[in-house]
Design a protein around this motif. Sequence first.
Motif, PDB file in Angstrom:
ATOM      1  N   TYR A 202       0.815  -1.211   0.000  1.00 55.92           N
ATOM      2  CA  TYR A 202       0.000   0.000   0.000  1.00 55.92           C
ATOM      3  C   TYR A 202       0.852   1.266   0.000  1.00 55.92           C
ATOM      4  CZ  TYR A 202       1.138  -0.697   4.931  1.00 55.92           C
ATOM      5  OH  TYR A 202       1.811  -0.932   6.107  1.00 55.92           O
TER       6      TYR A 202
ATOM      7  N   ILE B 281      -2.594   3.990   8.712  1.00 52.52           N
ATOM      8  CA  ILE B 281      -3.744   4.019   7.805  1.00 52.52           C
ATOM      9  C   ILE B 281      -5.032   4.248   8.581  1.00 52.52           C
ATOM     10  CG2 ILE B 281      -5.015   2.780   6.009  1.00 52.52           C
ATOM     11  CD1 ILE B 281      -2.521   1.040   5.621  1.00 52.52           C
TER      12      ILE B 281
ATOM     13  N   LYS C 252      -3.420   8.203   4.739  1.00 49.64           N
ATOM     14  CA  LYS C 252      -2.233   7.624   5.359  1.00 49.64           C
ATOM     15  C   LYS C 252      -1.372   8.761   5.900  1.00 49.64           C
ATOM     16  CE  LYS C 252      -1.220   5.478   1.534  1.00 49.64           C
ATOM     17  NZ  LYS C 252      -0.464   4.689   0.546  1.00 49.64           N
TER      18      LYS C 252
ATOM     19  N   LEU D 210      -8.853   4.732  -0.971  1.00 48.19           N
ATOM     20  CA  LEU D 210      -7.598   4.037  -0.697  1.00 48.19           C
ATOM     21  C   LEU D 210      -7.493   2.800  -1.591  1.00 48.19           C
ATOM     22  CD1 LEU D 210      -7.465   4.231   3.213  1.00 48.19           C
ATOM     23  CD2 LEU D 210      -6.179   5.618   1.572  1.00 48.19           C
ATOM     24  N   SER D 211      -6.287   2.352  -1.791  1.00 46.58           N
ATOM     25  CA  SER D 211      -6.079   1.143  -2.592  1.00 46.58           C
ATOM     26  C   SER D 211      -6.624  -0.071  -1.851  1.00 46.58           C
ATOM     27  CB  SER D 211      -4.584   0.957  -2.858  1.00 46.58           C
ATOM     28  OG  SER D 211      -3.904   0.659  -1.645  1.00 46.58           O
TER      29      SER D 211
ATOM     30  N   ALA E  12      -5.080  -2.743  -1.239  1.00 47.59           N
ATOM     31  CA  ALA E  12      -4.061  -3.211  -0.299  1.00 47.59           C
ATOM     32  C   ALA E  12      -4.106  -2.411   1.004  1.00 47.59           C
ATOM     33  CB  ALA E  12      -2.675  -3.107  -0.947  1.00 47.59           C
ATOM     34  N   ALA E  13      -4.316  -1.090   0.910  1.00 43.58           N
ATOM     35  CA  ALA E  13      -4.385  -0.255   2.106  1.00 43.58           C
ATOM     36  C   ALA E  13      -5.637  -0.572   2.917  1.00 43.58           C
ATOM     37  CB  ALA E  13      -4.356   1.219   1.720  1.00 43.58           C
ATOM     38  N   CYS E  14      -6.763  -0.793   2.230  1.00 46.89           N
ATOM     39  CA  CYS E  14      -8.011  -1.141   2.932  1.00 46.89           C
ATOM     40  C   CYS E  14      -7.851  -2.436   3.712  1.00 46.89           C
ATOM     41  CB  CYS E  14      -9.162  -1.271   1.933  1.00 46.89           C
ATOM     42  SG  CYS E  14      -9.635   0.264   1.102  1.00 46.89           S
TER      43      CYS E  14
END
Length: 286
Positions: free
Chosen positions: A174, A181, A239, A219-220, A222-224
Amino acid sequence: MSTKTVSKLAVASVLAFAASASQAAIEDTWVYTLNLQWDTSSVHFRPDAGAVGYPGGTTITDTLLSWGALEGSYKGDNVKLDEDDADYARNRSALEITTSYASGTITTNGGSVAANMFTHYNNPIWSVYPSLELARLTVSVDLGIPGIGSLYPISRSFEVHFKETPNTGLQCGYGLCDDDIFAIISVAPTLDNLTSSFEYNGIEYTFNYFESTDYLKPLSAAACQAAGIAAGIACYGFKTTEGLNTPVQFAFSITAVPEPETYAMLLAGLGMVGVVARRRRHAIRN
C-alpha cells in the motif's frame, strides 16, 4: 387572440409567479449545532500491554483516542517516562477531535462554514504497546430557524478501521510501511449520507456536509485490507507519515432551489411578454 388579451395573460402569469414566490420564499438564515464524537463503547485496541518496566496504556474519551506508553505524550511538550529515562520523545499516537462542537448561523445558497475537525498524531511507538484497531465516529447535526428552534435533526455513525504500521523504512503493497492508515468503509455508511434533503414551507433544501481539507480519498485495495477491512470492500481515508500530524477539517452548506412549477410559471409569463412585444413592433412597422 388579441394583443390586449395576450398582454393580460402575461401580466397575470408574472403576478402569479410573484404571489407563488412570496408564499414559498426561501428561508434565508438557519441556526445550527454540530457535534462530532467517538463512540467510546465501540473502541478496540490491539491488546499488547508493553514491555517489562515500560507498560503500555490507552485513553478513551468522547474526543480522544490515544495509545502507546502508559505515561506517554502525543503532543505538546515532550515528557520523560520516569526520572531515570533520558528519552524525551513523544511515545503515544492519537486520534483527537480537536473541534468537537460547532454552532452559529448559515445562509441558504451562501458559502460553506467550517464545522468539526479531528487530527491524527502519528508518533513512533514500540510494537509491544497497544494500538488502535477499530472505533466508531458519530456526527450529530441540528438545524433550526431563528426564533423557532429545532426543525431538522440528523445523526450518522461511521466505522473507522485503523492500522498502526511497523516502522521498517520499507515499501509495502500500500506504499511506505511506516505510514499509518485511517480507513472508513465506502459502501455503507459513508460521509455522503450526511448530504440530505428536506422540505420546509414548500421549498426543498439540501444539507451538504463534506471534508474540506481533501485528505479523505479512496484508498487502494491493499491499504483497505491492511487496515482490517475485508477483501473486495472499498474504503477511503488517509495515510499519515511517521512523525507528522493529519488535521481533517469538515464544513457544510445549505442550498435550495424554487419548485420547477414556479420556474415554469415565470417562463410562461416572460414568453407571453415577448409575444406582446413582437406584435407591437410589427404593428408599428405596418
